[in-house]
Write a protein that holds these residues in place. Structure first.
Motif, PDB file in Angstrom:
ATOM      1  N   VAL B   7      -7.698  12.204  -2.434  1.00 27.99           N
ATOM      2  CA  VAL B   7      -7.117  11.218  -1.528  1.00 27.99           C
ATOM      3  C   VAL B   7      -5.940  10.401  -2.271  1.00 27.99           C
ATOM      4  N   GLY B   8      -5.159   9.389  -1.601  1.00 26.58           N
ATOM      5  CA  GLY B   8      -4.328   8.535  -2.289  1.00 26.58           C
ATOM      6  C   GLY B   8      -4.186   7.480  -1.500  1.00 26.58           C
ATOM      7  N   ALA B  12      -6.433   7.779   4.001  1.00 26.86           N
ATOM      8  CA  ALA B  12      -7.636   7.821   3.311  1.00 26.86           C
ATOM      9  C   ALA B  12      -7.673   6.701   2.232  1.00 26.86           C
ATOM     10  N   THR B  15     -11.214   5.114   0.832  1.00 27.22           N
ATOM     11  CA  THR B  15     -11.895   5.619  -0.012  1.00 27.22           C
ATOM     12  C   THR B  15     -11.658   5.365  -1.447  1.00 27.22           C
ATOM     13  N   VAL B  16     -10.759   5.097  -1.718  1.00 26.74           N
ATOM     14  CA  VAL B  16     -10.401   4.701  -2.877  1.00 26.74           C
ATOM     15  C   VAL B  16     -10.480   3.573  -3.403  1.00 26.74           C
ATOM     16  N   GLN B  17     -11.498   3.064  -4.128  1.00 28.86           N
ATOM     17  CA  GLN B  17     -11.850   1.555  -4.479  1.00 28.86           C
ATOM     18  C   GLN B  17     -11.357   1.171  -5.787  1.00 28.86           C
ATOM     19  N   SER B  18     -10.910  -0.171  -5.770  1.00 26.65           N
ATOM     20  CA  SER B  18     -10.627  -0.710  -6.714  1.00 26.65           C
ATOM     21  C   SER B  18     -10.957  -2.136  -6.986  1.00 26.65           C
TER      22      SER B  18
END
Lengths: 332, 246
Positions: B7-8, B12, B15-18
């Protein structure tokens, strides 16, 4: 400790990291020799045969198994280092070897039939017929699945193949076709699949300029980080490229896989083991990641889940960010 | 051939948590820091050079494999530069003997350099924090030949090295008093810092008369002179002990 929920397979780039992983609660540790036969062939890293023997004794004394990764692909006409590595792993008392190349698998099957064989992620076996081939011809007992499958894909594959599966739970990810990636070789002249290092450190450089850090591989600048911005490895797949006047991560963002929040789903999918990536990382990383996963797995076995664990590993992640990756599939 | 579904941004992205990287836990054990900081701040360069050389000499006995691995590295000069100390360390690897020297903060001539705070470097050396994590957080910068720094990090990480023990051992038979001396020096330096802070507060008082300020300044001067005298005595004592040991 409660009954095992999922087997925890942990990285060790050095003997000290192996001891750290064992002490932090690994069920199994994987490591490799100090040469081109394993896919983490970085300077100062890995084991010689004596260190492997000592490491295995330490692990076995504490109920932990040791798996030896011999998972690169022999160069044409030069399979000697790979055969030697197999002989040394067997002599040292390894519990299993992790292999990718069919020639190496064939040698192991014929010369060390009693040595358990796992199929490396480098073999890129992502469907049931492929897994059946390796099982039929080389009696492979476990498959490390490529990081390209959703949880549903994993469940289906486990059901179809009926084989032990090991899936990645934490660590670096790339948009790789596992075991087939040559991107960095175009910039360095060195093959990740036969030399054992993607973006080898000998070709990496960092330069401070105007308050920014420029990272490059070979002659090519791959990224530029502003002051305070989390940095990343300069691998071609995670370079920031300018298209239509805008710099962006075209292939992959610097981010780490972290499946700690979906472990029950992976368990329900029939997965046998979780793999932590990071043989190139230090023993502090190993202690932190393995210890956290151990705590969470033991809690899950008791029917609990420590919610605080969801965020606590993010500081160790490349780029300071994490993702469920393909497990929660989403196309760009 | 399997192609990524990683994912990027886009569909999505959720779904990338920062998160902003959390501040690293304060992991530093006090003693090695005290030893290092006290030694590097107070001791003369010549004495530091001798201590560094003795420390490397002792490594051959306490961690022979570590020294062998340093000798096996590609021949190179590596600068280890704590940005909060007045010196940098010059490590020569890939030859026998491996040497550790002291150079000015702005010295050049390195094939590769690593720069961080002394606390970070001690944590790294003693295996309490991961080098890549520090790099991701930008708490550590490297320049020159990256493979040398990666190689050095990996060689050091192979052995469980306790810097406090190694520094103390470099004092030879004076190891126990050296530890006590380091603690005393660190305490004195801390007191100097405290007094300077107090002086700052005195110089910038919320209120108060000129006479009060004068009196407080005088008291501060007295304190600093007393502390300086004590530092001198400690240095002299160490010098005598060192000469006796030599």
């Amino acid at each position: 400790m409660s009954a095992r929920y999922l087997e925890l397979v942990c990285p060790a780039g050095t003997p000290a990291a192996l001891r750290a992983a064992v002490d932090a609660g690994a069920d199994a540790v994987y490591c490799g020799f100090r040469d081109c036969t394993n896919a983490r062939n970085y300077p100062g890293l890995n084991f010689d045969p004596d260190e492997l023997r000592e490491g295995i004794a330490y692990a076995h004394g504490r109920g932990c198994r040791v798996l030896v990764a011999i998972n690169t692909f022999p160069r044409a006409g030069d399979a000697g280092p790979w055969h030697r590595a197999l002989d040394q792993a067997a002599a040292a008392g390894a519990d299993a070897v992790i292999l990718a190349d069919i020639g190496v698998l064939d040698y192991a099957t014929r010369h060390h039939p009693g040595l358990r064989r796992h199929l490396s992620v480098q073999a890129s076996a992502a469907n049931a017929p492929s897994i059946a081939f390796y099982r039929q011809h080389f009696d492979v007992r476990r498959v490390v699945l490529p990081r390209v499958l959703s949880v549903e894909d994993v469940a289906q594959l486990v059901a179809e193949s009926g084989i032990e599966t090991e899936v990645f739970a934490f660590g670096s990810v790339g948009p790789m076709s596992e075991g087939r990636c040559f991107l960095s070789s175009y910039l360095t002249g060195l093959s990740p699949t036969s030399e054992g290092a993607c973006a080898p450190a000998s070709h990496v450089a960092y330069l401070e300029r105007d308050g920014r850090v420029l990272s490059s591989l070979g002659e090519v600048t791959l990224n530029s980080f502003a002051r305070g911005e989390p940095a990343a490895y300069p691998t071609p797949c995670k370079g920031r490229y300018v298209t239509h006047g805008r710099a962006s991560y075209l292939f992959e963002e610097p981010v780490a896989l972290n499946a700690i929040g979906i472990l029950p789903e992976l368990k329900a999918a029939g997965v046998t083991a979780l793999k932590i990536e990071g043989r190139q990382r230090g023993r502090a990383y190993v202690t932190h990641i393995v210890g956290t996963f151990r705590r969470v797995l033991d809690a899950l076995a008791r029917g609990d889940f420590p919610a605080t664990a969801l965020d606590e590993l993010r500081g160790e992640a490349e780029g300071g960010r994490d993702t469920f990756g393909a497990y929660r599939k989403g196309w760009r | 051939m399997a192609i990524t579904t990683e994912v990027g941004s886009g569909a999505a992205a959720g779904t990338v948590q920062s998160l902003p990287a959390p501040p690293p836990p304060r992991l530093v054990h006090r003693t090695p820091l005290a030893l290092l900081r006290s030694a590097a701040t107070v001791l003369p360069t010549r004495l530091l050079e001798r201590l560094a050389a003795r420390m490397i000499g002792r490594l051959g006995r306490s961690h022979p494999r570590l020294l062998r691995n340093l000798e096996r590295m590609a021949p190179a000069v590596i600068h280890i530069a704590p940005h909060d100390l007045p010196y940098r360390f010059v490590l020569t690897v890939g030859r026998t003997p491996v040497t550790l020297g002291i150079a000015a903060r702005d010295a050049s001539g390195a094939d590769a350099s690593v720069v961080a705070s002394v606390a970070t470097l001690v944590d790294l050396l003693e295996g309490r924090i991961d080098g890549d994590t520090l790099f991701f957080r930008r708490d550590l910068t490297i320049s020159g030949d990256t493979s040398l720094i990666v190689g050095l990090r990996n060689v050091l990480d192979r052995d469980e090295l306790m810097l406090a023990d190694e520094i103390a051992r470099a004092f030879g038979p004076l190891a126990p008093p050296a530890r006590a001396l380091a603690r005393a020096l660190d305490h004195v330096l801390e007191r100097v810092g405290t007094r300077l802070a107090a002086m700052h507060r005195t110089l910038h008082p919320p209120s108060g008369s000129g006479a009060d300020l004068e009196a407080q300044l005088e008291r501060c001067r007295g304190e600093i002179e007393a502390l300086a005298a004590r530092l001198g005595r400690l240095e002299a004592r160490q010098k005598r002990r060192d000469e006796k040991a030599a």
